[in-house]
Write a protein that holds these residues in place. Structure first.
Motif, PDB file in Angstrom:
ATOM      1  N   ILE A 216       0.834  -1.209   0.000  1.00  0.00           N
ATOM      2  CA  ILE A 216       0.000   0.000   0.000  1.00  0.00           C
ATOM      3  C   ILE A 216       0.867   1.258   0.000  1.00  0.00           C
ATOM      4  O   ILE A 216       0.627   2.201  -0.768  1.00  0.00           O
ATOM      5  CB  ILE A 216      -0.944   0.003   1.217  1.00  0.00           C
ATOM      6  CG1 ILE A 216      -1.921  -1.171   1.137  1.00  0.00           C
ATOM      7  CG2 ILE A 216      -1.711   1.319   1.296  1.00  0.00           C
ATOM      8  CD1 ILE A 216      -2.800  -1.320   2.363  1.00  0.00           C
TER       9      ILE A 216
ATOM     10  N   TYR B 104       2.511   1.748  -3.350  1.00  0.00           N
ATOM     11  CA  TYR B 104       1.546   2.250  -4.334  1.00  0.00           C
ATOM     12  C   TYR B 104       1.302   3.748  -4.141  1.00  0.00           C
ATOM     13  O   TYR B 104       1.270   4.521  -5.108  1.00  0.00           O
ATOM     14  CB  TYR B 104       0.227   1.485  -4.214  1.00  0.00           C
ATOM     15  CG  TYR B 104      -0.866   2.003  -5.125  1.00  0.00           C
ATOM     16  CD1 TYR B 104      -0.862   1.691  -6.489  1.00  0.00           C
ATOM     17  CD2 TYR B 104      -1.878   2.831  -4.631  1.00  0.00           C
ATOM     18  CE1 TYR B 104      -1.853   2.183  -7.331  1.00  0.00           C
ATOM     19  CE2 TYR B 104      -2.870   3.318  -5.468  1.00  0.00           C
ATOM     20  CZ  TYR B 104      -2.847   2.997  -6.813  1.00  0.00           C
ATOM     21  OH  TYR B 104      -3.832   3.486  -7.642  1.00  0.00           O
TER      22      TYR B 104
ATOM     23  N   ILE C 297       0.115   5.785   6.657  1.00  0.00           N
ATOM     24  CA  ILE C 297      -0.361   4.431   6.994  1.00  0.00           C
ATOM     25  C   ILE C 297       0.147   4.000   8.371  1.00  0.00           C
ATOM     26  O   ILE C 297      -0.659   3.646   9.250  1.00  0.00           O
ATOM     27  CB  ILE C 297       0.061   3.415   5.913  1.00  0.00           C
ATOM     28  CG1 ILE C 297      -0.522   3.803   4.550  1.00  0.00           C
ATOM     29  CG2 ILE C 297      -0.357   2.006   6.309  1.00  0.00           C
ATOM     30  CD1 ILE C 297      -2.033   3.810   4.503  1.00  0.00           C
TER      31      ILE C 297
END
Length: 406
Positions: A361, A364, A378
């Motif tokens: 994630i 990306y 995150i």
């Protein structure tokens, strides 16, 4: 009232088996540490994106999810020792697979090799983590596992140090893995020849009444699983992209960044874990965890919004705060499992799959936004949840009998 001994319980001294098992923690610390250097190395060698390079983490941490229950079955059927030996053998095989991997020079073959290593690490952690918690008085479980994990911290220092200096200097990627493979297979041979005590039955009998009296602890265990998932996600994401962030926002080269990671970040990680094992003899583990959660949250926020030297200092503070999180969350959650220690250990190890999710994630986000700093939102969220878990009232093994909160 006599203070509980960290290694003595019910007339038995578990110091020697504790030292033997603790030595294994270095091995998987090294395996995880060098993994963080592989990420930028593969980006450069195979000309792949950050998200694609995160498949290295996905392979290792994904193995934790797939192998955790089989590892738990091995422990339930044959005991902790055979679980450890199985893990070492798989670890060794995966490491030696780097020999044909370096000849084939295929990114996906290296990913397969790392998956096999991950299966071995799963067996090791599923066996060794709960084993350290039962080698002494139950109320000192958090202190014991933090002391064991201190050696894990040394492995985290040596891994990026050796990997960074070798791989970024053009040395064959197989060399460090072959040496590790030979070493762990030798240790597996030694452990197959000695006998280790298994005190778990006494502990499980001692905790049986507690679980029946406190059925709501199942919810606490579930929260512990979620928290451990998020911690591993955050830690792996931070480790995976430290070097990329250092190049982009701190403006230092890969090889220099690997030294900062080894001696600065992982050095403080080791010191914090070692100190945490001592501090928890005097301060409740959940309060230490809460303080560390606050520290990591603030440090990660600085990483997101700032750059340069201030960000580097924030990273060091972040690693210090992370140091005690995994063993403390693991032990606190395991305490809520009561008699289901082996099954609970497998379930907790499965949550390490978080390490397969966060790097992909974050990679990306970095690829699409062009900013590595934004991706650190995150782990920021993860540390916030960890703080909530730490703030939750808990019970000690002694106080549960009296019906008192810790």
């Amino acid at each position: 009232m006599t203070k509980p001994s960290i290694f003595r319980y019910e007339g038995h001294n578990y110091l020697v088996p504790f030292l033997i098992i603790s030595s294994l923690f270095f091995m998987w610390g090294f395996a995880h540490g060098i993994l963080e250097v592989l990420n930028p190395h593969f980006q450069e060698s195979f000309h792949i994106s950050k998200a694609m390079s995160a498949l290295t983490q996905a392979a290792v941490y994904g193995a934790y999810f797939l192998m955790a229950l089989p590892a738990g079955w091995i422990i339930r059927k044959w005991g902790y020792r055979r679980g450890v030996i199985t893990g070492l053998v798989l670890f060794g095989i995966g490491a030696l697979m780097f020999i044909p991997g370096s000849k084939i020079n295929s990114f996906y073959f290296f990913v397969l090799s790392l998956f096999v290593i991950g299966c071995g690490l799963t067996c090791l952690e599923t066996s060794a983590n709960p084993y350290t918690t039962v080698l002494g008085h139950p109320d000192k479980a958090e202190s014991r596992i933090n002391l064991s994990q201190s050696l894990n911290g040394i492995g985290w220092i040596v891994g990026p140090l050796v990997g960074g200096q070798l791989l970024f200097s053009g040395v064959n990627i197989a060399i460090p893995y072959v040496l590790v493979g030979i070493f762990v297979l030798s240790v597996a041979l030694v452990l197959s020849r000695i006998k280790l005590p298994d005190p778990r039955r006494a502990h499980e009998a001692d905790t049986n009444e507690k679980v029946e009296e406190k059925p709501m602890r199942v919810m606490a265990f579930g929260f512990g699983m979620l928290t451990l998932f998020l911690y591993v996600a955050a830690q792996t994401g931070v480790n995976s992209f430290f070097i990329n962030y250092a190049e982009e926002s701190i403006h230092i080269e890969k090889q220099t960044a690997s030294l900062y990671l080894a001696f600065g970040g992982m050095g403080l990680f080791f010191i914090g874990r070692l100190a945490g094992g001592v501090i928890m003899n005097y301060i409740q583990p959940r309060l230490v965890l809460l303080a560390c959660a606050i520290l990591t949250f603030v440090a990660t926020l600085i990483v997101v919004v700032c750059s340069g030297t201030l960000s580097l200092i924030a990273f060091f503070a972040l690693y210090l705060g992370e140091s005690i999180m995994f063993p403390t969350i693991f032990s606190l959650a395991l305490r809520d499992a009561g008699t289901k220690t082996k099954l609970a250990s497998s379930l907790l190890i499965m949550t390490i799959v978080g390490g397969a999710v966060a790097p992909v994630i974050m990679g990306y986000i970095a690829d699409t936004t062009g900013s590595m700093a934004i991706a650190f939102l995150i782990p920021l969220v993860c540390y916030g949840v960890i703080g909530g878990y730490a703030a939750m009232p808990r019970y000690s093994s002694t106080d549960v009998k009296r019906g008192l909160k810790e």
